[in-house]
Scaffold this motif. Structure first.
Motif, mmCIF file in Angstrom:
data_model
loop_
_atom_site.group_PDB
_atom_site.id
_atom_site.type_symbol
_atom_site.label_atom_id
_atom_site.label_comp_id
_atom_site.label_asym_id
_atom_site.label_seq_id
_atom_site.Cartn_x
_atom_site.Cartn_y
_atom_site.Cartn_z
ATOM 1 N N LYS A 144 -18.787 -70.456 -50.097
ATOM 2 C CA LYS A 144 -18.314 -71.151 -51.293
ATOM 3 C C LYS A 144 -18.163 -70.111 -52.387
ATOM 4 N N THR A 145 -16.950 -69.903 -52.830
ATOM 5 C CA THR A 145 -16.703 -68.852 -53.814
ATOM 6 C C THR A 145 -15.571 -69.237 -54.743
ATOM 7 N N HIS A 146 -15.675 -68.779 -55.992
ATOM 8 C CA HIS A 146 -14.625 -68.972 -56.984
ATOM 9 C C HIS A 146 -13.702 -67.761 -57.038
ATOM 10 N N SER A 147 -13.902 -66.825 -56.152
ATOM 11 C CA SER A 147 -13.173 -65.567 -56.179
ATOM 12 C C SER A 147 -12.465 -65.347 -54.848
ATOM 13 N N ASP A 148 -11.382 -64.588 -54.879
ATOM 14 C CA ASP A 148 -10.679 -64.245 -53.644
ATOM 15 C C ASP A 148 -11.571 -63.380 -52.764
ATOM 16 N N VAL A 149 -11.608 -63.712 -51.490
ATOM 17 C CA VAL A 149 -12.338 -62.926 -50.514
ATOM 18 C C VAL A 149 -11.423 -62.662 -49.332
ATOM 19 N N HIS A 150 -11.294 -61.408 -48.956
ATOM 20 C CA HIS A 150 -10.512 -61.046 -47.776
ATOM 21 C C HIS A 150 -11.463 -60.969 -46.594
ATOM 22 N N GLY A 151 -11.206 -61.786 -45.593
ATOM 23 C CA GLY A 151 -12.136 -61.819 -44.479
ATOM 24 C C GLY A 151 -11.579 -62.527 -43.267
ATOM 25 N N THR A 152 -12.486 -62.849 -42.349
ATOM 26 C CA THR A 152 -12.142 -63.517 -41.099
ATOM 27 C C THR A 152 -13.008 -64.759 -40.951
ATOM 28 N N VAL A 153 -12.367 -65.893 -40.691
ATOM 29 C CA VAL A 153 -13.077 -67.130 -40.400
ATOM 30 C C VAL A 153 -12.895 -67.440 -38.920
ATOM 31 N N LYS A 154 -14.008 -67.645 -38.218
ATOM 32 C CA LYS A 154 -13.948 -67.896 -36.787
ATOM 33 C C LYS A 154 -14.070 -69.388 -36.485
#
Length: 325
Positions: A144-154
């Motif tokens: 849960k974030t209010h900021s952009d996050v570059h990542g991978t969701v599995k």
């Protein structure tokens, strides 16, 4: 938070935001074992400047588990950042962790199944954290974030089964902010030894990805029907859709709509819908929608009578709201 490997040194930045209480850093030799206080903070108060703490000689040799916890919290919050563990820079998050801000300047972070990482401020990345493989949300984990996050969701996918009834169908969706081609979703399109089916819903018609030239993208919040004949884990890589904390109101078209959870955290709906069952054999009505979780990367089927109808998703449940399909 688990640090993979032995950790002879640990450092991090910490500051209080109107904090009053006791905040502790603890360590253990194994996750779920006995936790021992490493540092205890009781005077962070209104401190705005960042205090750098460097634990050069830890009082143990084999600890690999660390956690930051509130012992008591009367007011305010605590922010952490620039967390380093040498020589290994791999962090696994188990359980719930809430941070004001997070600066990731280590090699690899993973939010494990059953864990929730909540970041109320900004997420920033250091020089060596530039790929989507540096921040991973496992199936069953939440961000849960209010900021952009570059990542991978599995997203774990059970195999299609040719039984009676046929099983292994999944209602899926993309948690990415921008559209993505199916071929760029890890493991979505089968290898030489597997077969798959991917459909979108056009009111009452299921349209196959392989037979529609205009079916080239997967969109955030749009649901899809998917199956593959081998157990696999999908990987959605890119900029994750941020959760602002506000309700997500989705406009519906008259007829059937397959709409998805847009975020990297579980949500609840404000109206009845249909969901694929756990075995992937049948689409079942959900009447207790206010207390039924719609997991990350999942979509639901909604029937609307007119074009002015909507469905609202939120990350908190309303215990008092109930309905009948």
């Amino acid at each position: 938070m688990i640090v993979n490997g032995r950790t002879p040194s640990l450092s991090y930045d910490i500051k209080g935001n109107n904090f009053n209480g006791t905040f502790k850093v603890q360590y253990s030799s194994n996750n779920g074992g006995t936790w021992t206080d490493l540092v205890s903070y009781t005077e962070l108060g209104d401190t705005k400047s960042v205090t750098h703490v460097d634990v050069a000689e830890l009082p143990f040799s084999n600890a690999r588990c660390f956690r930051w916890v509130f012992d008591t919290r009367n007011n305010g919050s605590v922010a952490l950042g620039n967390i380093h563990a040498t020589p290994h820079h791999y962090f696994d998050i188990y359980g719930d962790l809430t941070l004001d801000n997070l600066h990731v300047d280590s090699d690899h972070w993973t939010v494990r199944k059953g864990a929730t990482l909540t970041i109320t401020g900004k997420v920033t990345f250091g020089l060596y954290n530039t790929t989507v493989n540096d921040f991973i949300i496992d199936d069953g984990g939440q961000l849960k974030t209010h900021s952009d996050v570059h990542g991978t969701v599995k997203k774990d996918i059970s195999a299609w089964t040719n039984g009676n009834p046929v099983g292994g169908w999944h209602f899926i969706t993309s948690p990415l902010m921008f559209s993505i081609q199916p071929r760029y979703v890890l493991n979505m399109l089968a290898d030489l030894n597997s077969e798959y089916d991917l459909f979108r819903l056009n009111n009452t018609t299921w349209e196959n990805f392989l037979s529609h030239d205009d079916f080239t993208e997967l969109y955030n919040g749009v649901g899809y029907l998917y199956a593959i004949n081998a157990e696999t884990t999908l990987g959605f890589q890119g900029t994750l859709k941020e959760y602002s904390g506000n309700d997500d109101v989705v406009n519906l078209n008259p007829g059937w709509n397959l709409v998805g959870n847009k975020f990297a955290c579980n949500v609840y709906a404000n109206r009845s819908y249909y969901m694929m069952n756990a075995d992937g054999t049948d689409i079942e009505p959900v009447s207790l929608y206010a207390t039924t979780v719609i997991p990350v990367c999942n979509s639901v089927l909604v029937n609307a009578a007119s074009s002015d109808e909507t469905i609202t998703f939120r990350a908190t449940r309303d215990r008092d709201r109930k309905s009948v399909v």
